[in-house]
Design an enzyme around this catalytic site. Sequence first.
Site, PDB file in Angstrom:
ATOM      1  N   LYS A  83      33.693 -15.480  22.496  1.00 36.08           N
ATOM      2  CA  LYS A  83      33.748 -15.287  21.052  1.00 36.08           C
ATOM      3  C   LYS A  83      34.406 -13.947  20.750  1.00 36.08           C
ATOM      4  CE  LYS A  83      30.140 -17.229  18.189  1.00 36.08           C
ATOM      5  NZ  LYS A  83      28.752 -17.042  17.765  1.00 36.08           N
TER       6      LYS A  83
HETATM    7  C1  E4P Z   1      27.953 -18.741  14.985  1.00 41.18           C
HETATM    8  O1  E4P Z   1      28.494 -18.918  16.047  1.00 41.18           O
HETATM    9  C2  E4P Z   1      26.930 -17.730  14.726  1.00 41.18           C
HETATM   10  O2  E4P Z   1      26.153 -17.541  15.885  1.00 41.18           O
HETATM   11  C3  E4P Z   1      25.938 -18.147  13.663  1.00 41.18           C
HETATM   12  O3  E4P Z   1      26.185 -19.439  13.173  1.00 41.18           O
HETATM   13  C4  E4P Z   1      25.650 -17.110  12.644  1.00 41.18           C
HETATM   14  O4  E4P Z   1      24.728 -17.627  11.731  1.00 41.18           O
HETATM   15  P1  E4P Z   1      23.819 -16.724  10.761  1.00 41.18           P
HETATM   16  O5  E4P Z   1      24.608 -16.478   9.530  1.00 41.18           O
HETATM   17  O6  E4P Z   1      22.639 -17.600  10.505  1.00 41.18           O
HETATM   18  O7  E4P Z   1      23.495 -15.486  11.518  1.00 41.18           O
END
Ligand code: E4P
Length: 218
Positions: A83
């Site tokens: 990522k």
């Molecule tokens: C995506 O890959 C992230 O890990 C995640 O969806 C972030 O979500 P949040 O806004 O609930 O932290």
Amino acid sequence: MKFFIDTANLEQIKEMQELGIIDGVTTNPSLLAKEGAEPIEQLVKICQIVDGPVSAEVVGLTTDEMINEARDLAKLAPNIVVKIPMTKEGIKAVKLLEVEGIKTNVTLVFSQNQVLIAAKAGASYISPFIGRLMDNGQNEIDMLWESMEIIRAYDFKSEIIVASVRNARHVIESAKMGAHIATIPFSVLEKMFKHPNTEKGLEVFLKDWEKLQAQLKK
Ligand code: E4P
């Protein structure tokens, strides 16, 4: 549509994996911090449970730092996807890593322009954070529709991972527009299984069955 689970919790991943409904996992530094375990060991354990893509995020901010971290993360398991944050430095890293054969997931994406840039850079996955847009009072569904239109218009190879999913309706909206993947928190996956009429209906069926059995015995 593929379902990923958005967690670094081993029990939650195991439970959904056993149900056979998840195709991958996404983690981020906050989700790993929540577990409190050594993050690299935790990522290795996750990759042992799930065959599909497991996203692990870099924490460096320069292109060089991101590339070095990505190379180390990619060595952990063949299903690791790295990522990378949606920054200029990140986009440079995505281009180079994809050429090297390391799959990337561009994260912290909040606009259609960011989707277009990440797709042009050749990202394997792009993660629009729709829940955080919603929290901010923006129309997260329109953003997703237009993002899907952009990907389809040019047949970009990038798959959209609908991220920051807040509720079961978000999953339906994503499926309706043919989003490739939704990464869903455990709590939302649980809710997707349930409907009060299923439980009530089952209770009535079983009672009627018992009645029939008692009648037949007479
Ligand atoms: C995506 O890959 C992230 O890990 C995640 O969806 C972030 O979500 P949040 O806004 O609930 O932290």
